[in-house]
Design an enzyme around this catalytic site. Structure first.
Site, PDB file in Angstrom:
ATOM      1  N   ARG A   1       0.805  -1.223   0.000  1.00  6.37           N
ATOM      2  CA  ARG A   1       0.000   0.000   0.000  1.00  6.37           C
ATOM      3  C   ARG A   1       0.845   1.284   0.000  1.00  6.37           C
ATOM      4  NH1 ARG A   1      -1.989  -3.458  -1.369  1.00  6.37           N
ATOM      5  NH2 ARG A   1      -3.541  -4.790  -0.449  1.00  6.37           N
TER       6      ARG A   1
ATOM      7  N   SER B   1     -10.621   0.661   3.982  1.00  6.13           N
ATOM      8  CA  SER B   1      -9.906   0.118   5.143  1.00  6.13           C
ATOM      9  C   SER B   1      -9.133   1.242   5.820  1.00  6.13           C
ATOM     10  CB  SER B   1      -8.889  -0.942   4.705  1.00  6.13           C
ATOM     11  OG  SER B   1      -9.552  -2.052   4.175  1.00  6.13           O
TER      12      SER B   1
ATOM     13  N   GLU C   1      -3.865   3.115   6.809  1.00  6.50           N
ATOM     14  CA  GLU C   1      -3.898   2.973   5.350  1.00  6.50           C
ATOM     15  C   GLU C   1      -4.501   4.247   4.739  1.00  6.50           C
ATOM     16  OE1 GLU C   1      -4.982  -0.701   3.459  1.00  6.50           O
ATOM     17  OE2 GLU C   1      -6.251   0.351   2.019  1.00  6.50           O
TER      18      GLU C   1
HETATM   19  N1  EPU Z   1     -12.850  -9.624  10.647  1.00 11.58           N
HETATM   20  C1  EPU Z   1     -13.326  -9.630  11.936  1.00 11.58           C
HETATM   21  N2  EPU Z   1     -14.074  -8.553  12.341  1.00 11.58           N
HETATM   22  C2  EPU Z   1     -14.361  -7.522  11.521  1.00 11.58           C
HETATM   23  C3  EPU Z   1     -13.852  -7.513  10.203  1.00 11.58           C
HETATM   24  C4  EPU Z   1     -13.096  -8.594   9.781  1.00 11.58           C
HETATM   25  O1  EPU Z   1     -13.091 -10.532  12.698  1.00 11.58           O
HETATM   26  O2  EPU Z   1     -15.062  -6.597  11.965  1.00 11.58           O
HETATM   27  C5  EPU Z   1     -12.079 -10.789  10.172  1.00 11.58           C
HETATM   28  C6  EPU Z   1     -12.832 -11.514   9.056  1.00 11.58           C
HETATM   29  O3  EPU Z   1     -13.721 -12.451   9.586  1.00 11.58           O
HETATM   30  C7  EPU Z   1     -11.720 -12.161   8.276  1.00 11.58           C
HETATM   31  C8  EPU Z   1     -10.543 -11.195   8.458  1.00 11.58           C
HETATM   32  O4  EPU Z   1     -10.853 -10.360   9.563  1.00 11.58           O
HETATM   33  O5  EPU Z   1     -11.362 -13.383   8.823  1.00 11.58           O
HETATM   34  C9  EPU Z   1     -10.281 -10.374   7.211  1.00 11.58           C
HETATM   35  O6  EPU Z   1     -11.417  -9.575   6.858  1.00 11.58           O
HETATM   36  P1  EPU Z   1     -11.751  -9.278   5.324  1.00 11.58           P
HETATM   37  O7  EPU Z   1     -11.873 -10.556   4.581  1.00 11.58           O
HETATM   38  O8  EPU Z   1     -12.889  -8.334   5.296  1.00 11.58           O
HETATM   39  O9  EPU Z   1     -10.445  -8.619   4.722  1.00 11.58           O
HETATM   40  P2  EPU Z   1      -9.605  -7.387   5.222  1.00 11.58           P
HETATM   41  O10 EPU Z   1      -8.203  -7.851   5.428  1.00 11.58           O
HETATM   42  O11 EPU Z   1     -10.259  -6.680   6.352  1.00 11.58           O
HETATM   43  C10 EPU Z   1      -8.835  -6.644   2.814  1.00 11.58           C
HETATM   44  C11 EPU Z   1      -8.525  -5.302   2.214  1.00 11.58           C
HETATM   45  C12 EPU Z   1      -9.788  -4.671   1.651  1.00 11.58           C
HETATM   46  C13 EPU Z   1     -10.429  -5.619   0.645  1.00 11.58           C
HETATM   47  C14 EPU Z   1     -10.728  -6.939   1.371  1.00 11.58           C
HETATM   48  C15 EPU Z   1     -11.371  -7.978   0.464  1.00 11.58           C
HETATM   49  C16 EPU Z   1      -6.653  -4.361   3.500  1.00 11.58           C
HETATM   50  C17 EPU Z   1      -6.246  -3.466   4.601  1.00 11.58           C
HETATM   51  N3  EPU Z   1      -7.969  -4.436   3.250  1.00 11.58           N
HETATM   52  O12 EPU Z   1      -9.668  -6.403   3.955  1.00 11.58           O
HETATM   53  O13 EPU Z   1      -9.410  -3.500   0.968  1.00 11.58           O
HETATM   54  O14 EPU Z   1     -11.616  -5.056   0.119  1.00 11.58           O
HETATM   55  O15 EPU Z   1      -9.493  -7.483   1.876  1.00 11.58           O
HETATM   56  O16 EPU Z   1     -10.518  -8.285  -0.590  1.00 11.58           O
HETATM   57  O17 EPU Z   1      -5.796  -4.973   2.864  1.00 11.58           O
HETATM   58  C18 EPU Z   1      -9.167  -1.144   1.170  1.00 11.58           C
HETATM   59  O18 EPU Z   1      -7.966  -1.365   1.024  1.00 11.58           O
HETATM   60  O19 EPU Z   1      -9.657   0.009   1.327  1.00 11.58           O
HETATM   61  C19 EPU Z   1     -10.050  -2.294   1.202  1.00 11.58           C
HETATM   62  C20 EPU Z   1     -11.333  -2.171   1.456  1.00 11.58           C
END
Ligand code: EPU
Length: 315
Positions: free
Chosen positions: A176, A227, A297
């Site tokens: 990022r 995010s 981020e």
């Molecule tokens: N989780 C929780 N509680 C929450 C949210 C998430 O326990 O309130 C857990 C979920 O259950 C899961 C894990 O955390 O096991 C990851 O969550 P998620 O799959 O939503 O992915 P993320 O890592 O939070 C990343 C990107 C997003 C992208 C999603 C889907 C980053 C910082 N974020 O989110 O990107 O949309 O994967 O591909 O890398 C962005 O960069 O603005 C963005 C939205």
């Protein structure tokens, strides 16, 4: 002559004082740009960068506003908004692949459109990511399935002295982040591979699955800035913030989303101060509870009242 009058005289395009930025950033908070410029072409961008440098004014490039929180005190210096200059868009079909030159101001969805039009692989990650091509590049946007640096071969970088194509291999990309040495992305070149029909179908369905997953897991129906924190190595910011007990926490008009704890939503009437206060609380709680520092981020830009330091946020 006042530097803003100088800009208005020399730069072709929209050059306006005191432009409210909240409507232009996705979380809909923050003050105004002291000077807002939409240059009509790359020469005008270069002129604006030169005058800003000569007058000692900072520059901020507003992409799609998707990953930004503007302070309530607004943005000093120059806020640039690059249009999707059509003269900088070229798409060449090379048989097994496509070379696409895209202006920084084009919406990121343009990449996905090209993928659909030519049956291209490798940009599945970009489906549903808001923002602009320049923004995707400057922050090396991506998801688990890929990131911008995997697609870009050259970047047209500008400063007050001119514009130069720079091989992407000479730019340091990290998670990022892209080190652009204070230059502005005016356009990028991407090389995208064509797939056979079966691969393309798989890729299109991966895009749809990803989109559907995001619609389900993220609070996209309310203004938000994507995010908030980067994921720390081996973990997820959303999981950590939830585990620290902060999901649903409200501050003024802002809230740590009940749907995804790494999102802060504007429930109506939020200020930048509300949003940043929640960010600081999340960072603090995860540090206290798990000894894990969460890095932002989202980009905080402009003047925060009180300062982000006083609000306790490490930017
Ligand atoms: N989780 C929780 N509680 C929450 C949210 C998430 O326990 O309130 C857990 C979920 O259950 C899961 C894990 O955390 O096991 C990851 O969550 P998620 O799959 O939503 O992915 P993320 O890592 O939070 C990343 C990107 C997003 C992208 C999603 C889907 C980053 C910082 N974020 O989110 O990107 O949309 O994967 O591909 O890398 C962005 O960069 O603005 C963005 C939205």
């Amino acid at each position: 002559m006042d530097w803003r009058d100088h800009m208005a005289r020399e730069v072709r395009g929209e050059v306006q004082r005191d432009v409210p930025l909240a409507p232009r950033i996705s979380v809909r908070v923050g003050g105004s740009a002291i000077l807002f410029i939409r240059p009509v072409g790359i020469e005008d961008l270069i002129t604006a960068l030169r005058i800003a440098k000569e007058s000692g004014q900072p520059i901020w490039v507003l992409g799609g506003g998707a990953n930004t929180v503007v302070g309530d005190g607004g943005i000093p210096g120059v806020t640039l908004k690059l249009p999707a200059w059509p003269t900088l868009e070229k798409v060449i079909d090379l048989g097994d692949r496509v070379r696409a030159e895209l202006p920084a101001g084009a919406p990121s969805a343009r990449l996905v459109q090209l993928a659909r039009e030519f049956g291209l692989l490798g940009v599945e990650w970009a489906a549903g990511i808001p923002g602009t091509i320049g923004g995707l590049t400057a922050m090396n946007a991506g998801t688990r399935s890929g990131e911008m640096k995997d697609n870009v071969t050259e970047i047209l970088l500008c400063d007050g002295t001119g514009a130069e194509w720079c091989p992407a291999s000479e730019v340091q990309f990290r998670y990022r982040h892209a080190d652009l040495k204070s230059k502005v992305v005016a356009a990028v070149r991407c090389e995208l591979r064509k797939g056979d029909p079966a691969q393309v179908e798989k890729s299109v369905s991966a895009m749809e699955t990803d989109r559907a997953y995001r619609r389900k897991s993220q609070p996209l129906q309310l203004p938000n800035s994507g995010s908030v924190f980067r994921n720390p190595p081996g973990d997820h910011a959303g999981r950590l913030i939830e585990a620290a007990g902060l999901k649903g926490l409200v501050e003024g008009g802002a809230q740590i989303s009940e749907q995804h704890a790494n999102f802060i939503v504007n429930r109506g009437g939020a200020t930048a101060r509300d949003v940043v206060t929640l960010m600081a609380k999340a960072q603090h709680a995860v540090q206290e509870r798990f000894a894990i520092p969460l890095a932002l981020e989202v980009r905080t830009v402009g003047v925060f009242v009180p300062s982000t330091d006083i609000l306790g946020l490490k930017v």
